[in-house]
Design a protein around this motif. Structure first.
Motif, PDB file in Angstrom:
ATOM      1  N   MET A 293       0.719  -1.066  -0.042  1.00 29.47           N
ATOM      2  CA  MET A 293      -0.108  -0.115   0.069  1.00 29.47           C
ATOM      3  C   MET A 293       0.794   1.143  -0.101  1.00 29.47           C
ATOM      4  SD  MET A 293      -2.815  -1.287   2.580  1.00 29.47           S
ATOM      5  CE  MET A 293      -3.758   0.454   2.669  1.00 29.47           C
ATOM      6  N   ALA A 294       1.797   1.150   0.629  1.00 25.10           N
ATOM      7  CA  ALA A 294       2.704   2.474   0.756  1.00 25.10           C
ATOM      8  C   ALA A 294       3.639   2.634  -0.595  1.00 25.10           C
ATOM      9  CB  ALA A 294       4.025   2.237   1.756  1.00 25.10           C
TER      10      ALA A 294
ATOM     11  N   GLU B 187       2.443   1.827  -3.426  1.00 22.75           N
ATOM     12  CA  GLU B 187       1.348   2.062  -4.478  1.00 22.75           C
ATOM     13  C   GLU B 187       1.279   3.557  -4.524  1.00 22.75           C
ATOM     14  OE1 GLU B 187      -2.057   0.071  -3.903  1.00 22.75           O
ATOM     15  OE2 GLU B 187      -1.342  -1.636  -4.812  1.00 22.75           O
ATOM     16  N   SER B 188       1.371   4.283  -3.053  1.00 17.81           N
ATOM     17  CA  SER B 188       1.204   5.664  -2.949  1.00 17.81           C
ATOM     18  C   SER B 188       2.402   6.552  -3.488  1.00 17.81           C
ATOM     19  CB  SER B 188       1.054   5.963  -1.192  1.00 17.81           C
ATOM     20  OG  SER B 188       2.318   5.874  -0.759  1.00 17.81           O
ATOM     21  N   ALA B 189       3.424   5.792  -3.373  1.00 11.33           N
ATOM     22  CA  ALA B 189       4.639   6.496  -4.094  1.00 11.33           C
ATOM     23  C   ALA B 189       5.014   7.743  -3.440  1.00 11.33           C
ATOM     24  CB  ALA B 189       4.408   6.932  -5.852  1.00 11.33           C
ATOM     25  N   GLU B 190       4.568   7.902  -2.107  1.00 18.34           N
ATOM     26  CA  GLU B 190       4.927   8.841  -1.434  1.00 18.34           C
ATOM     27  C   GLU B 190       6.108   8.689  -0.564  1.00 18.34           C
ATOM     28  OE1 GLU B 190       1.705  10.662   0.591  1.00 18.34           O
ATOM     29  OE2 GLU B 190       0.453  10.932  -1.026  1.00 18.34           O
ATOM     30  N   GLU B 191       6.895   9.717  -0.406  1.00 19.94           N
ATOM     31  CA  GLU B 191       8.327   9.186   0.503  1.00 19.94           C
ATOM     32  C   GLU B 191       8.072   8.969   1.835  1.00 19.94           C
ATOM     33  OE1 GLU B 191      12.661  11.087   1.304  1.00 19.94           O
ATOM     34  OE2 GLU B 191      11.677  11.950  -0.365  1.00 19.94           O
TER      35      GLU B 191
ATOM     36  N   THR C 263       5.219   8.317   3.262  1.00 22.19           N
ATOM     37  CA  THR C 263       4.444   6.918   3.626  1.00 22.19           C
ATOM     38  C   THR C 263       5.251   5.661   3.561  1.00 22.19           C
ATOM     39  OG1 THR C 263       2.697   8.171   2.531  1.00 22.19           O
ATOM     40  CG2 THR C 263       2.265   5.816   2.674  1.00 22.19           C
ATOM     41  N   ILE C 264       6.051   5.682   2.465  1.00 22.17           N
ATOM     42  CA  ILE C 264       7.141   4.415   2.384  1.00 22.17           C
ATOM     43  C   ILE C 264       7.874   4.284   3.559  1.00 22.17           C
ATOM     44  CG2 ILE C 264       8.884   3.443   1.019  1.00 22.17           C
ATOM     45  CD1 ILE C 264       7.592   4.910  -1.467  1.00 22.17           C
TER      46      ILE C 264
ATOM     47  N   GLN D  79      14.673   3.240  -1.122  1.00 22.37           N
ATOM     48  CA  GLN D  79      13.423   3.329  -1.997  1.00 22.37           C
ATOM     49  C   GLN D  79      13.944   2.871  -3.397  1.00 22.37           C
ATOM     50  OE1 GLN D  79      10.706   6.638  -1.583  1.00 22.37           O
ATOM     51  NE2 GLN D  79      11.801   7.495  -0.003  1.00 22.37           N
TER      52      GLN D  79
END
Length: 243
Positions: free
Chosen positions: A37-38, A40-44, A46-47, A239
């Motif tokens: 899910m993290a 898929e968000s591609a937000e640093e 969130t990952i 990442q």
């Protein structure tokens, strides 16, 4: 009747910078779901939050992920991923070589090449690095390694202030021939005055400490399957190993 408990294997890891020995379990379906899910968000952020949560969940020791050196946290996660999902990750790289099309116009090749990487081959090297900084014959500092909590951006701070803040947070203690001055016993004002009084040559030694901190990186030889262009690329940062 309660369902049976599922046994999971246990592993042990030596963290390269903090020198901690940690026992851990592989991540389960719930952690895999969190990671997917993290990604898929591609937000640093969130990952990063997902990585910290997964490491915290899987560690069987008392571990503060927010104060763990960045390289240790990334290394721990790579090893955890290898034991949980597999050692091989599939990556993609887009060829940036400039080629000519049928009209003679120049454009990027943009061919995407898939390749595999064994994450167990990625080990931070401490060669040529020390957390002890000699400022003069009788004066020096011993540094702590930056954690993610240390380097979190302060929105209204200038770049100079951010750098100064990280340097000050990473000082463990200062020593001379007579005494050791621990960071916890020194006020921020005193420490700031000390750092600002360093010469350019002395501060360059401080910068060298940060520049040579072991990081997760892997050099890969890339060859485009379309235009034949070759180059050596460096994959760096947690990442990018799951791009």
């Amino acid at each position: 009747m309660a369902l049976p408990k599922i046994d999971v294997p246990l592993f042990e890891i030596d963290l390269p910078l903090s020198k901690k020995k940690i026992k851990y379990r592989p991540f389960l379906v719930k952690e895999e779901k969190l990671l997917l899910m993290a990604m898929e968000s591609a937000e640093e952020k969130t990952i990063l939050d997902a990585i910290k949560q997964i490491v915290n969940n899987c560690s069987l020791e008392s571990l503060d992920v927010d104060t763990l050196p960045i390289s240790d946290l990334e290394y721990f996660f790579l090893q955890l991923r290898a034991k949980s999902v597999g050692e091989i990750v599939e990556l993609q790289y887009k060829c940036n070589n400039i080629v000519k099309d049928e009209t003679g116009a120049e454009k990027p090749c943009n061919n995407v090449v898939n390749f595999e990487l064994n994450v167990l081959d990625i080990v931070p090297s401490t060669e040529g690095h020390s957390n002890k900084i000699e400022l003069s014959e009788n004066l020096g500092m011993v540094m702590k390694y930056p954690s993610f909590s240390m380097v979190e951006d302060k929105e209204n701070a200038s770049e100079v202030d951010k750098i100064m803040s990280i340097v000050m947070k990473c000082i463990d203690y200062i020593y001379d021939v007579d005494n050791i001055y621990y960071r916890k016993d020194v006020s921020n004002e005193e420490l700031k005055e000390f750092v600002e009084s360093l010469t350019q040559a002395q501060f360059a030694n401080v910068q060298k400490f940060f520049e040579t901190i072991p990081t997760l990186k892997k050099n890969v030889h890339f060859k485009c399957t379309k235009c034949g262009y070759e180059e050596d690329i460096t994959i760096q940062g947690i990442q990018n190993f799951f791009a």
